[in-house]
Design an enzyme around this catalytic site. Structure first.
Site, PDB file in Angstrom:
ATOM      1  N   LYS A   1       0.929  -1.286   0.067  1.00 26.88           N
ATOM      2  CA  LYS A   1      -0.053  -0.129   0.116  1.00 26.88           C
ATOM      3  C   LYS A   1       0.870   1.340   0.061  1.00 26.88           C
ATOM      4  O   LYS A   1       0.765   2.306  -0.692  1.00 26.88           O
ATOM      5  CB  LYS A   1      -0.774   0.038   1.353  1.00 26.88           C
ATOM      6  CG  LYS A   1      -2.156  -1.108   1.182  1.00 26.88           C
ATOM      7  CD  LYS A   1      -2.822  -1.070   2.428  1.00 26.88           C
ATOM      8  CE  LYS A   1      -3.755  -2.456   2.464  1.00 26.88           C
ATOM      9  NZ  LYS A   1      -4.315  -2.395   3.723  1.00 26.88           N
TER      10      LYS A   1
ATOM     11  N   ASP B   1     -11.237   3.294   4.594  1.00 22.86           N
ATOM     12  CA  ASP B   1     -11.406   1.623   4.207  1.00 22.86           C
ATOM     13  C   ASP B   1     -12.941   1.630   3.911  1.00 22.86           C
ATOM     14  O   ASP B   1     -13.517   0.678   3.949  1.00 22.86           O
ATOM     15  CB  ASP B   1     -10.837   1.023   5.418  1.00 22.86           C
ATOM     16  CG  ASP B   1      -9.767  -0.081   5.109  1.00 22.86           C
ATOM     17  OD1 ASP B   1      -9.504   0.089   3.771  1.00 22.86           O
ATOM     18  OD2 ASP B   1      -9.065  -0.358   5.898  1.00 22.86           O
TER      19      ASP B   1
ATOM     20  N   GLN C   1      -4.844  -1.392   9.802  1.00 22.55           N
ATOM     21  CA  GLN C   1      -4.605  -2.864   8.926  1.00 22.55           C
ATOM     22  C   GLN C   1      -5.177  -4.007   9.802  1.00 22.55           C
ATOM     23  O   GLN C   1      -4.868  -4.167  10.970  1.00 22.55           O
ATOM     24  CB  GLN C   1      -2.994  -3.083   8.818  1.00 22.55           C
ATOM     25  CG  GLN C   1      -2.407  -4.297   8.225  1.00 22.55           C
ATOM     26  CD  GLN C   1      -3.084  -4.152   6.733  1.00 22.55           C
ATOM     27  OE1 GLN C   1      -3.100  -3.226   5.995  1.00 22.55           O
ATOM     28  NE2 GLN C   1      -3.701  -5.429   6.049  1.00 22.55           N
TER      29      GLN C   1
END
Ligand code: NAP
Length: 290
Positions: free
Chosen positions: A51, A118, A95
């Site tokens: 990422k 997200d 994460q």
């Protein structure tokens, strides 16, 4: 037999990132993503580095907050509070998965919705379901983008989404509904998966079981999006769909690897840029649709 075309997610994501980089240059300042990592889960470390590499390539700064596996919920909540307030931080990502002593729902719920790149905060999920402006989670967005790449108008299509997780299956079902598909959402208790699959014009499989979808389950000319990521004993990475069998039936199919995965990261970057645009333009509507 139909001629199957591969939806090259790697190439599509590359072009998408190149366009995004131009958009970032026009912002006049550098967007920033904060990534919270708890523990040293090997796969998570690789995902985070991927990422970061992709973000840097389009001009987004990434701060990685690497924390010990024993980090407490309270200290992470405190950090999230600080990042919510930080004017130069546009996006915050936790994460997953997290160590068992931490409650992902509570931590995600503590992120300011406009920084929830997200798209997992209940505010964003709720808005998305209502068709209101929202940060939309990256993998469903990636599936939709790849589908639209080959089928811009999905009106009236029968879409089967296999999997109903909050991360992928559920939001994707909603997005396809908004595209005027007739959506069937299958899960582990679904009894007649093969029959349902054979009626589908679009099949998206997000389960994590190699070989769940075989060629006999696919209608001639259907579009197949394979979200699954499975590591086999011999080290190969495969999806949920038997690729070679599916190639005999589908009109389009995403490969694994090189399909939904790279596009998911591209969509994360897009969400960061959207969040940053909200900051720079100081507009009220900080969370923007699609
Ligand atoms: P998850 O939370 O484990 O959800 C799996 C879903 O599959 C559940 O809804 C489950 O049903 C359903 N399921 C299990 N067995 C089934 C069966 N035999 N038939 C039909 N449905 C079945 O997983 P996830 O987070 O959604 O991820 C799914 C897969 O996508 C994984 O392989 C993951 O690694 C991959 N993934 C890929 C990306 C990417 O960027 N490419 C991103 C995210 C995830 P129940 O609800 O009834 O248990």
């Amino acid at each position: 037999m139909v001629e199957t075309k591969i939806i090259d997610g790697k190439q599509i994501a590359k072009e998408f990132r190149e366009n995004l980089a131009k958009k970032v240059q026009k912002l006049g300042s550098t967007p920033k993503l904060a990534v919270l990592v708890v523990g040293e889960h090997p796969a998570s470390q690789i995902y985070v580095q991927n990422k970061k590499k992709a973000a840097v390539s389009v001009g987004i700064d990434v701060d990685i907050y690497q924390m010990a596996v024993s980090e407490t919920q309270e200290s992470i909540l405190k950090l999230i509070g600080e990042l919510n307030e930080a004017k130069d931080v546009d996006g915050i990502l936790i994460q997953l998965p997290l160590p068992e002593h931490l409650d992902a729902q509570i931590l995600i719920g503590a992120i300011a919705p406009q920084k929830d790149v997200d798209g997992l905060h209940p505010h964003n999920v709720g808005n998305m379901v209502c068709g209101l402006p929202a940060m939309i989670s990256c993998t469903p967005l990636a599936c939709l983008y790849l589908l639209k790449h080959v089928l811009p108008d999905m009106t009236g299509m029968n879409a089967l989404v296999i999997g109903r997780s909050a991360l992928v299956g559920k939001p994707l079902g909603q997005l396809l509904l908004q595209e005027n598909c007739t959506v069937v959402q299958a899960h582990s208790k679904t009894k007649n998966l093969a029959d349902l699959a054979r009626q589908a014009d679009i099949i998206v499989c997000a389960v994590g079981k190699p070989g769940l979808v075989n060629g006999n389950m696919i209608k001639d000319g259907a579009i197949v999006i394979d979200v699954g990521i499975n590591r086999m004993d011999d080290g190969r990475i495969v999806g949920d769909v038997l690729f070679l069998e599916a190639m005999q039936k589908a009109s389009y199919i995403t490969p694994v690897p090189g399909g939904v995965g790279p596009m998911t990261i591209a969509m994360l970057l897009w969400n960061v840029v959207k969040a940053a645009e909200g900051r720079f333009s100081d507009c009220k509507e900080l969370v923007l649709k699609k």
